[in-house]
Write a protein that holds these residues in place. Structure first.
Motif, short mmCIF file in Angstrom:
data_model
loop_
_atom_site.label_atom_id
_atom_site.label_comp_id
_atom_site.label_asym_id
_atom_site.label_seq_id
_atom_site.Cartn_x
_atom_site.Cartn_y
_atom_site.Cartn_z
N LEU A 1 74.62 54.60 89.21
CA LEU A 1 75.38 55.35 88.59
C LEU A 1 75.78 56.68 89.16
O LEU A 1 76.89 57.24 89.11
N ALA A 2 74.54 57.59 89.16
CA ALA A 2 74.46 58.91 89.78
C ALA A 2 75.23 58.98 90.99
O ALA A 2 76.11 59.78 91.53
N PHE A 3 74.97 58.01 91.87
CA PHE A 3 75.62 58.02 93.45
C PHE A 3 77.10 57.84 93.02
O PHE A 3 77.75 58.54 93.80
N LEU A 4 77.50 56.97 92.39
CA LEU A 4 78.94 56.37 92.04
C LEU A 4 79.84 57.71 91.57
O LEU A 4 80.66 58.02 92.07
N SER A 5 79.02 58.49 90.72
CA SER A 5 79.69 59.69 90.03
C SER A 5 79.96 60.79 91.10
O SER A 5 80.92 61.18 91.22
N ALA A 6 78.97 61.12 92.09
CA ALA A 6 79.14 62.06 93.05
C ALA A 6 79.84 61.41 94.24
O ALA A 6 80.58 62.20 94.57
N PHE A 7 79.76 60.20 94.41
CA PHE A 7 80.83 59.54 95.67
C PHE A 7 82.15 59.85 95.12
O PHE A 7 83.04 60.08 96.04
N ALA A 8 82.29 59.74 93.67
CA ALA A 8 83.90 59.66 93.43
C ALA A 8 84.51 61.19 93.63
O ALA A 8 85.57 61.25 93.69
N MET A 9 83.72 61.96 93.44
CA MET A 9 84.17 63.42 93.67
C MET A 9 84.50 63.58 95.30
O MET A 9 85.56 64.14 95.39
#
Length: 533
Positions: free
Chosen positions: A473-481
């Protein structure tokens, strides 16, 4: 504060209801070569039986073309909080009140130059997100679909995976428990139900939420500034401000597996993080910014029967008309004030206050940095609460935790609305049969689905989500940016008319942001086996 929408000469959304909508007063200027085209599929017959009148449209991607409509006149550039309040509410969260004070306690105020870089990048992203939304009345999700539909569906799925966990509300409720003794689960559940009821009963959700968040943000800004002035001293303030300009400062300890991922996460989350900038385009639309004035506002479920028909695409203005371009420049000045003064300025003011508090807390508790290094995640918050109390009264320590609870409430209000708004927008436009349900009812469905799931997690599971998928989830949140910066470059440069596309400097900053977010994220992953923390 004025939450009214600009006058467009008609009822929002009426353009899609009337067969004579192509007769809106409009003086055609020189035809845009190979971009603005005549569309005889949506024409009107005059009363005297004259041949159908061709309607000029802007073609962008393979989706439905955008009819040409007048651009509303921009309001004064200097204004009170508008759509920016959502980004401030979502951005001034645990990053500014917890992550950055923690870094200052460990590395000193000089580490704050990275915060300056992070929040400045976010301000430019905000300006470029607004470009597409104000020019078309469409969300950036719709713009992504015009480029390549799977891009939009990536963000649809990411929102569900990342934002259904009630972490912000749990953090605020935990702080409230320390003040009142009321179990945090009880407060969090009651808070979610209250949010759901209020949003359901609201006539126009945007207007209500803008007013509530403006009051909450005002209390937070004034309150933290006053207490910081009481607790800190001139030396704390001077080092906090000068630390923002210590460019290049990066102590060796910052490059360790224990701290590099935390620093990356802190920089990425300086201001709004994840998909919050993308949701901002929907708040601009409901505010009636630019061509968003031609789109109806979303209503609460109780008033869903009053919802005007939502058009199946946005609109474009005549970019070859000097008068229209003059109005466009007025809108760009309006949103630039929003980005640089309100968003950048308020975010910076709040984090300066919390950094002063952090430095003051180090004087009252010299061991706090060692506690943080040892893994005590709450040490910085406890130390700041103690410094509040030492400033004059134990009551001030209670006030500090009330600030943390207020931050949790602000973030929850903003996230619940933004998530529901974004998912409803994509569902309405791209899921077959969704238009029969209506956008207001879709909003309510996502809102209450989020609330029910959150209550179940709070009562029967970990509030931040299953531990096994937290890294994902942390990866997806930062990746989304990083991903939304790439999408932003594509949307603004491929789907907008040339006169209103971003310049080389804006494109360069957004490209740098994409490389920074994605590069730092993958470096942290491969070098340390850890994503952002």
């Amino acid at each position: 504060m004025d939450s009214s929408r600009p006058e467009t000469g008609g009822t929002p959304g009426s353009a899609d209801k009337s067969p004579t909508d192509s007769q809106i007063p409009f003086v055609p200027a020189q035809r845009q070569p190979s971009t603005v085209e005549s569309d005889t599929s949506s024409t009107a017959t005059t009363a005297g039986g004259a041949p159908p009148q061709e309607e000029r449209v802007w073609k962008a991607g393979r989706l439905e073309p955008m009819p040409i409509r007048p651009l509303p006149k921009a309001p004064p550039s200097i204004h009170i909080l508008g759509p920016t309040v959502f980004l401030v509410a979502l951005g001034v969260g645990m990053g500014e009140s917890y992550m950055w004070p923690r870094l200052v306690l460990v590395f000193g105020p000089e580490i704050r130059w990275l915060f300056l870089v992070g929040v400045s990048l976010q301000a430019v992203v905000m300006l470029e997100m607004s470009r597409y939304a104000m020019a078309t009345g469409e969300s950036i999700f719709y713009g992504a679909a015009r480029v390549f539909k799977p891009l939009m569906w990536f963000f649809f799925l990411t929102a569900i995976l990342v934002y259904i966990w009630p972490g912000h509300l749990s953090a605020g409720a935990s702080a409230f428990e320390r003040v009142t003794g009321i179990p945090w689960q009880m407060t969090a559940v009651a808070g979610m139900l209250l949010v759901g009821v209020v949003f359901t009963l609201a006539k126009v959700i945007y207007n209500l939420l803008e007013s509530v968040l403006s009051i909450c943000i005002g209390l937070l800004v004034v309150g933290t500034s006053v207490v910081a002035a009481m607790v800190g001293n001139l030396s704390d303030l001077t080092s906090t401000i000068s630390g923002m300009f210590a460019f290049g400062y990066f102590p060796p300890e910052a490059m360790t597996a224990a701290w590099f991922p935390i620093i990356v996460g802190s920089v990425a989350f300086a201001g709004p993080s994840g998909m919050q900038q993308m949701w901002y385009t929907l708040h601009l639309r409901d505010k009636g910014a630019g061509m968003g004035a031609h789109i109806p506002q979303i209503r609460g479920l109780r008033h869903s029967g009053e919802q005007e028909t939502m058009p199946s695409r946005g609109f474009m203005f005549d970019t070859s008309d000097p008068a229209e371009m003059a109005k466009w420049k007025g809108w760009r000045r309006w949103v630039t004030f929003d980005a640089m003064v309100l968003f950048w300025g308020i975010t910076m003011l709040v984090t300066i206050s919390f950094t002063v508090l952090a430095q003051a807390s180090a004087r009252f508790d010299p061991n706090v940095a060692d506690l943080i290094r040892a893994g005590d995640r709450d040490a910085s918050l406890d130390a700041m609460a103690s410094s509040f109390s030492a400033a004059g009264s134990p009551v001030l320590g209670t006030v500090f935790f009330c600030f943390i609870a207020l931050i949790g409430l602000n973030a929850t209000l903003g996230l619940f609305d933004s998530f529901s708004r974004g998912q409803a927008d994509m569902t309405y436009n791209f899921v077959p049969g969704a238009k029969k349900i209506g956008v207001s009812k879709l909003y309510a469905m996502f809102l209450w689905g989020l609330i029910v799931f959150g209550i179940l997690v709070l009562l029967f599971g970990p509030a931040d989500g299953p531990a096994a998928i937290l890294d994902v989830l942390a990866f997806l949140s930062a990746f989304a940016m990083g991903a939304y910066c790439v999408v932003l470059l594509l949307v603004n440069n491929l789907t907008l008319p040339k006169p209103i596309r971003p310049g080389i400097v804006s494109n360069a900053v957004i490209a740098f942001a994409a490389l920074f977010y994605l590069g730092a994220l993958f470096y942290s992953l491969f070098a340390f086996g850890v994503v952002v923390d």
